[in-house]
Scaffold this motif. Structure first.
Motif, PDB file in Angstrom:
ATOM      1  N   ALA A 110       0.831  -1.220   0.000  1.00  0.00           N
ATOM      2  CA  ALA A 110       0.000   0.000   0.000  1.00  0.00           C
ATOM      3  C   ALA A 110       0.853   1.253   0.000  1.00  0.00           C
ATOM      4  CB  ALA A 110      -0.924   0.002   1.214  1.00  0.00           C
ATOM      5  N   CYS A 111       1.965   1.224   0.714  1.00  0.00           N
ATOM      6  CA  CYS A 111       2.865   2.379   0.789  1.00  0.00           C
ATOM      7  C   CYS A 111       3.388   2.738  -0.595  1.00  0.00           C
ATOM      8  CB  CYS A 111       4.024   2.071   1.737  1.00  0.00           C
ATOM      9  SG  CYS A 111       5.202   3.412   1.949  1.00  0.00           S
ATOM     10  N   GLU A 113       2.125   1.613  -3.664  1.00  0.00           N
ATOM     11  CA  GLU A 113       1.096   1.827  -4.680  1.00  0.00           C
ATOM     12  C   GLU A 113       0.351   3.140  -4.484  1.00  0.00           C
ATOM     13  OE1 GLU A 113      -1.331  -1.438  -5.782  1.00  0.00           O
ATOM     14  OE2 GLU A 113       0.311  -2.888  -5.725  1.00  0.00           O
ATOM     15  N   LEU A 114       0.100   3.532  -3.238  1.00  0.00           N
ATOM     16  CA  LEU A 114      -0.572   4.809  -3.020  1.00  0.00           C
ATOM     17  C   LEU A 114       0.321   5.966  -3.475  1.00  0.00           C
ATOM     18  CD1 LEU A 114      -3.154   6.186  -1.934  1.00  0.00           C
ATOM     19  CD2 LEU A 114      -1.967   6.449   0.252  1.00  0.00           C
ATOM     20  N   GLU A 115       1.613   5.851  -3.247  1.00  0.00           N
ATOM     21  CA  GLU A 115       2.534   6.899  -3.678  1.00  0.00           C
ATOM     22  C   GLU A 115       2.512   7.058  -5.195  1.00  0.00           C
ATOM     23  OE1 GLU A 115       7.279   8.062  -3.260  1.00  0.00           O
ATOM     24  OE2 GLU A 115       6.231   6.986  -1.655  1.00  0.00           O
ATOM     25  N   VAL A 117       0.099   6.315  -7.259  1.00  0.00           N
ATOM     26  CA  VAL A 117      -1.185   6.889  -7.689  1.00  0.00           C
ATOM     27  C   VAL A 117      -1.292   8.356  -7.298  1.00  0.00           C
ATOM     28  CG1 VAL A 117      -3.685   6.730  -7.465  1.00  0.00           C
ATOM     29  CG2 VAL A 117      -2.327   4.644  -7.626  1.00  0.00           C
ATOM     30  N   MET A 118      -0.823   8.723  -6.090  1.00  0.00           N
ATOM     31  CA  MET A 118      -0.903  10.118  -5.663  1.00  0.00           C
ATOM     32  C   MET A 118      -0.049  11.022  -6.546  1.00  0.00           C
ATOM     33  SD  MET A 118      -3.099  10.495  -3.299  1.00  0.00           S
ATOM     34  CE  MET A 118      -3.994   9.261  -4.268  1.00  0.00           C
ATOM     35  N   TRP A 121      -2.071  11.491  -9.574  1.00  0.00           N
ATOM     36  CA  TRP A 121      -3.135  12.473  -9.280  1.00  0.00           C
ATOM     37  C   TRP A 121      -2.587  13.894  -9.372  1.00  0.00           C
ATOM     38  CZ3 TRP A 121      -6.795  11.395  -4.517  1.00  0.00           C
ATOM     39  CH2 TRP A 121      -7.621  10.292  -4.787  1.00  0.00           C
ATOM     40  N   SER A 359       2.767   9.337   1.381  1.00  0.00           N
ATOM     41  CA  SER A 359       1.655   9.581   0.458  1.00  0.00           C
ATOM     42  C   SER A 359       0.304   9.628   1.166  1.00  0.00           C
ATOM     43  CB  SER A 359       1.627   8.516  -0.633  1.00  0.00           C
ATOM     44  OG  SER A 359       1.527   7.219  -0.077  1.00  0.00           O
ATOM     45  N   LEU A 360       0.243   9.098   2.395  1.00  0.00           N
ATOM     46  CA  LEU A 360      -1.017   9.208   3.159  1.00  0.00           C
ATOM     47  C   LEU A 360      -1.418  10.668   3.339  1.00  0.00           C
ATOM     48  CD1 LEU A 360      -0.579   6.510   5.964  1.00  0.00           C
ATOM     49  CD2 LEU A 360      -2.374   6.557   4.219  1.00  0.00           C
ATOM     50  N   TRP A 363      -3.006  11.901   0.184  1.00  0.00           N
ATOM     51  CA  TRP A 363      -4.323  11.273   0.018  1.00  0.00           C
ATOM     52  C   TRP A 363      -5.372  11.964   0.887  1.00  0.00           C
ATOM     53  CZ3 TRP A 363      -6.528   6.367   2.496  1.00  0.00           C
ATOM     54  CH2 TRP A 363      -7.524   5.801   1.692  1.00  0.00           C
TER      55      TRP A 363
END
Length: 477
Positions: A110-111, A113-115, A117-118, A121, A359-360, A363
């Motif tokens: 998650a660390c 993949e979210l980065e 995607v962010m 974005w 990246s949290l 988000w």
């Protein structure tokens, strides 16, 4: 501290933070302490036995707060903004709790993949060219660095690696030291000091080029510098262009610089540490025109996009260039999916190995503010800077020293440098507002940057009254 106490103490700390932020402008913005003040306030050694949490909390006001410069005070106008928002603070709490060290996809999917995607974005908010986005099949992509200084160094090292490999392919008999000795990079006089520092770390030859009378880099100056280096037997390989320089928020002409870099196979990195946040607004996006020529681009959401430090967004057109410079694969870091082409291992995109779940913060902030909310925030700061500029221009004792484009106003009293040095000292000695200077064309200039999330018109007006009053006193001496 068990879970039950943590719940209680956590709520207490949130209350303390909320009270601090709510009442921050009641505090002097700049501390009244001397170097070494803190050592005498705490023991020389760590305690042998546990101390009560209540005692630690008491010491926050006794030991820490007297030495804090309150960057988030609406009376802080120094340097550039450092972002702060409650959603980002909550996300940082969660990041700390999860506590992963996201050096690879396997270390915490998650660390990673979210980065990815962010950064996509944010790249879309900026309307970056598709080549910079990871998407699902792209060759580029984004990564969160700690600071713009790191991004500049990473880009420089990647560019050096690419160039040295090309030289090696052409002249395999040449020694490695000789290959390094013949490469050079150019930088402009208004670039951030971290650019020169990156060159020192990389151990490459450097050439500084003068900016124009608007403090911006121009194509013709770059072309001359390249020809001089080539005539000296050097191979120029890297240029760091700046959008929103630190002294005056000037903008290098990347539409002139970019084609030259592309034709000479020079890596162009764009440092937009402060100004980059503004490019999410359509009216400021033209300032980024020419980014299509760049190999890498960086700005700091932790400056002006309400994402707390640290969060420096960097994009590259070809991730193989950056991975090729940094990839190390010891057995203990390998995992089943690393060669699948489906995952990113960010340890190959940076100098450190470990990385936090930063990246949290993006988000949380992007979702709770939305693009429109972030745009409104940027526009408010620009409007406040314009308000201050109008106040300066209305006083014939002062002059504006550089074009006001975003949230920074460079100004000075008409007269010699020592007069303005006295003015700045007088302003900062009150500790009610805080500014820092710069030098433009040999002149000592005061910088007024709209910084805090809570800064409003009343703070601009009050700051100007303090500045004008201090000027009156100095001019009477």
């Amino acid at each position: 501290m068990d879970t039950t106490e943590f719940r209680r103490r956590g709520k207490e700390m949130v209350d303390y933070i909320a009270d601090y932020m709510e009442n921050i402008e009641k505090r002097d913005v700049y501390p009244n302490v001397e170097p070494g003040y803190l050592r005498s306030l705490i023991p020389d050694e760590a305690p042998e036995d546990p101390e009560a949490y209540e005692e630690i909390v008491k010491d926050i006001e006794r030991v820490i707060m007297p030495g804090v410069t309150h960057w988030h005070s609406p009376n802080f106008f120094a340097y550039f903004p450092t972002a702060s928002s409650f959603p980002a603070m909550l996300a940082d709490m969660l990041s700390g709790a999860i506590g992963c060290i996201g050096f690879s996809w396997a270390a915490s999917p998650a660390c990673t993949e979210l980065e990815t995607v962010m950064l996509d974005w944010l790249g879309k908010m900026l309307k970056l060219p598709e080549e910079f986005l990871a998407g699902t099949m792209g060759q580029g992509g984004g990564v969160i660095q700690g600071t713009a200084s790191e991004a500049t160094l990473v880009a420089l090292l990647a560019a050096r690696s690419r160039t040295v490999k090309a030289i090696q392919a052409e002249t395999p008999e040449q020694a490695d030291a000789d290959r390094l000795d013949c490469v050079s990079f150019v930088w402009f006089s208004q670039a951030h000091s971290s650019v020169e520092r990156a060159g020192l770390i990389a151990g490459v030859k450097m050439k500084m080029i003068a900016s124009d009378d608007k403090f911006a880099a121009r194509g013709e100056a770059l072309r001359r510098a390249i020809e001089e280096d080539k005539a000296a037997g050097l191979i120029p390989f890297y240029l760091c262009a700046t959008l929103g320089t630190t002294p005056s928020c000037a903008f290098d002409h990347i539409s002139e610089l970019g084609p030259i870099c592309n034709s000479e196979n020079i890596w162009m990195h764009i440092d937009a540490a402060y100004a980059g946040s503004a490019f999410i607004c359509p009216e400021f996006r033209p300032l980024l025109n020419g980014v299509e020529f760049a190999d890498s681009f960086n700005f700091n959401p932790h400056k002006w996009l309400l994402v707390n430090f640290d969060c420096s967004a960097m994009w590259v057109k070809k991730r193989t260039d950056i991975i090729g410079a940094f990839k190390m694969d010891p057995l203990y870091l390998k995992h089943d999916h690393q060669e699948s082409g489906l995952v990113t291992d960010y340890r190959h995109w940076q100098i450190p190995l470990g990385r936090r779940f930063r990246s949290l913060k993006m988000w949380f902030v992007f979702r709770m503010y939305g693009l429109k909310g972030l745009q409104e925030y940027i526009r408010k700061h620009v409007s406040l800077a314009r308000e201050f500029e109008t106040l300066v221009r209305s006083d014939q004792r002062f002059e504006i020293s550089a074009d006001v484009v975003l949230g920074l106003v460079c100004f000075r009293l008409k007269g010699p440098n020592d007069l303005n040095e006295k003015l700045l000292k007088s302003i900062n000695d009150t500790r009610k507002i805080h500014l820092v200077p710069c030098q433009l064309s040999g002149k000592f200039v005061l910088r007024f940057a709209v910084c805090a999330r809570t800064t409003d018109s009343q703070h601009i007006q009050l700051a100007w009254k303090r500045i004008a009053s201090a000027a009156s006193l100095i001019l009477q001496q």
